[in-house]
Enzyme design. Structure first.
Site, mmCIF file in Angstrom:
data_model
loop_
_atom_site.group_PDB
_atom_site.id
_atom_site.type_symbol
_atom_site.label_atom_id
_atom_site.label_comp_id
_atom_site.label_asym_id
_atom_site.label_seq_id
_atom_site.Cartn_x
_atom_site.Cartn_y
_atom_site.Cartn_z
ATOM 1 N N CYS A 78 0.828 -1.304 -0.157
ATOM 2 C CA CYS A 78 0.017 -0.055 0.081
ATOM 3 C C CYS A 78 0.861 1.197 -0.101
ATOM 4 O O CYS A 78 1.340 1.702 -1.059
ATOM 5 C CB CYS A 78 -0.888 -0.135 1.170
ATOM 6 N N HIS A 171 -3.169 -5.056 1.709
ATOM 7 C CA HIS A 171 -2.518 -5.048 3.049
ATOM 8 C C HIS A 171 -2.518 -6.633 3.331
ATOM 9 O O HIS A 171 -3.073 -7.123 4.181
ATOM 10 C CB HIS A 171 -2.965 -4.487 4.153
ATOM 11 N N GLU A 173 -0.521 -8.007 5.256
ATOM 12 C CA GLU A 173 -0.162 -8.153 6.668
ATOM 13 C C GLU A 173 -1.326 -8.012 7.911
ATOM 14 O O GLU A 173 -1.100 -8.131 8.760
ATOM 15 C CB GLU A 173 0.950 -6.991 7.115
HETATM 16 N N1 LIG Z 1 -3.501 1.883 3.572
HETATM 17 C C1 LIG Z 1 -2.440 2.668 3.165
HETATM 18 O O1 LIG Z 1 -1.241 2.312 2.908
HETATM 19 C C2 LIG Z 1 -3.170 3.998 2.460
HETATM 20 C C3 LIG Z 1 -1.956 4.687 1.593
HETATM 21 C C4 LIG Z 1 -2.113 6.006 1.437
HETATM 22 N N2 LIG Z 1 -2.948 6.517 0.901
HETATM 23 C C5 LIG Z 1 -0.720 6.654 0.862
HETATM 24 O O2 LIG Z 1 -0.851 7.481 -0.065
HETATM 25 O O3 LIG Z 1 0.212 6.472 1.603
#
Ligand SMILES: NC(=O)CC[C@H](N)C(=O)O
Length: 190
Positions: A78, A171, A173
């Site tokens: 992410c 994610h 994790e």
């Molecule tokens: N759940 C997340 O890691 C979101 C990422 C977040 N939107 C970012 O730009 O870093």
């Protein structure tokens, strides 16, 4: 093998738990000396702007770039995918990335439709689908040559790999399923 988890912000503890569940020696990386001891690195989910800002403050931004460019195996999830992008769309003004993965990533790409969602996702290399949790997730807009797309959602790549660098928009994790981490670790040269 020693795996570091960049521990400046985000879901560090969840990654450490998955890694230790797989029997891997994993530790937090907050400074350059800790990065130096790592054979592989995880960039967690969280907020990429905060992680990048903190990395700058503790003097890790450039050392991270150098290690990743030199071939350090990295799993980015992410926000970690955002950080690995060579090219970033919809970043905050002046938002730096670390780069290392020849992809264009659109930050918060799914956010305009739904903020967060979960879905069962087929991932190349895994026999059964992964339960994927997307939270204000990015997607990959374009992949460079040699980048393998492992999974797609809404018509966009959400898991990509090149060599020992693997990135997911979701994610792996948070649900305790260690298979994405295993897939990553399989790509780490021993
Ligand atoms: N759940 C997340 O890691 C979101 C990422 C977040 N939107 C970012 O730009 O870093």
């Amino acid at each position: 093998m020693r795996v570091g988890v960049l521990a400046l912000q985000g879901d560090v503890r969840e990654h450490l738990a998955v890694l230790s569940g797989l029997g891997v020696e994993a530790s937090r990386v907050r400074r350059v000396a800790e990065l130096d001891r790592c054979d592989a690195l995880v960039l967690p989910g969280g907020e990429s702007t905060t992680i990048a800002r903190q990395a700058g403050l503790v003097g890790l931004l450039e050392p991270l770039r150098v290690r990743i460019a030199a071939g350090l195996p990295v799993l980015g999830t992410c926000a970690g995918m955002v950080l690995l992008a060579d090219r970033l769309l919809d970043g905050a003004p002046g938002q730096p990335t670390l780069g290392g993965l020849d992809v264009t990533v659109r930050r918060n790409a799914f956010g305009r439709q739904v903020d967060s969602f979960e879905t069962d996702l087929a991932v190349a290399g895994l026999a059964d689908p992964v339960h994927a949790v997307f939270i204000r997730a990015p997607w990959v807009e374009e992949v460079g040559p040699g980048v393998e797309v492992l999974a797609t959602a809404a018509g966009h790549p959400v898991a990509v790999r090149r060599g020992a660098v693997l990135a997911t928009a979701f994610h792996p994790e948070v649900d305790g399923d260690g298979r994405i981490h295993e897939l990553f670790l399989q790509g780490v040269p021993v």
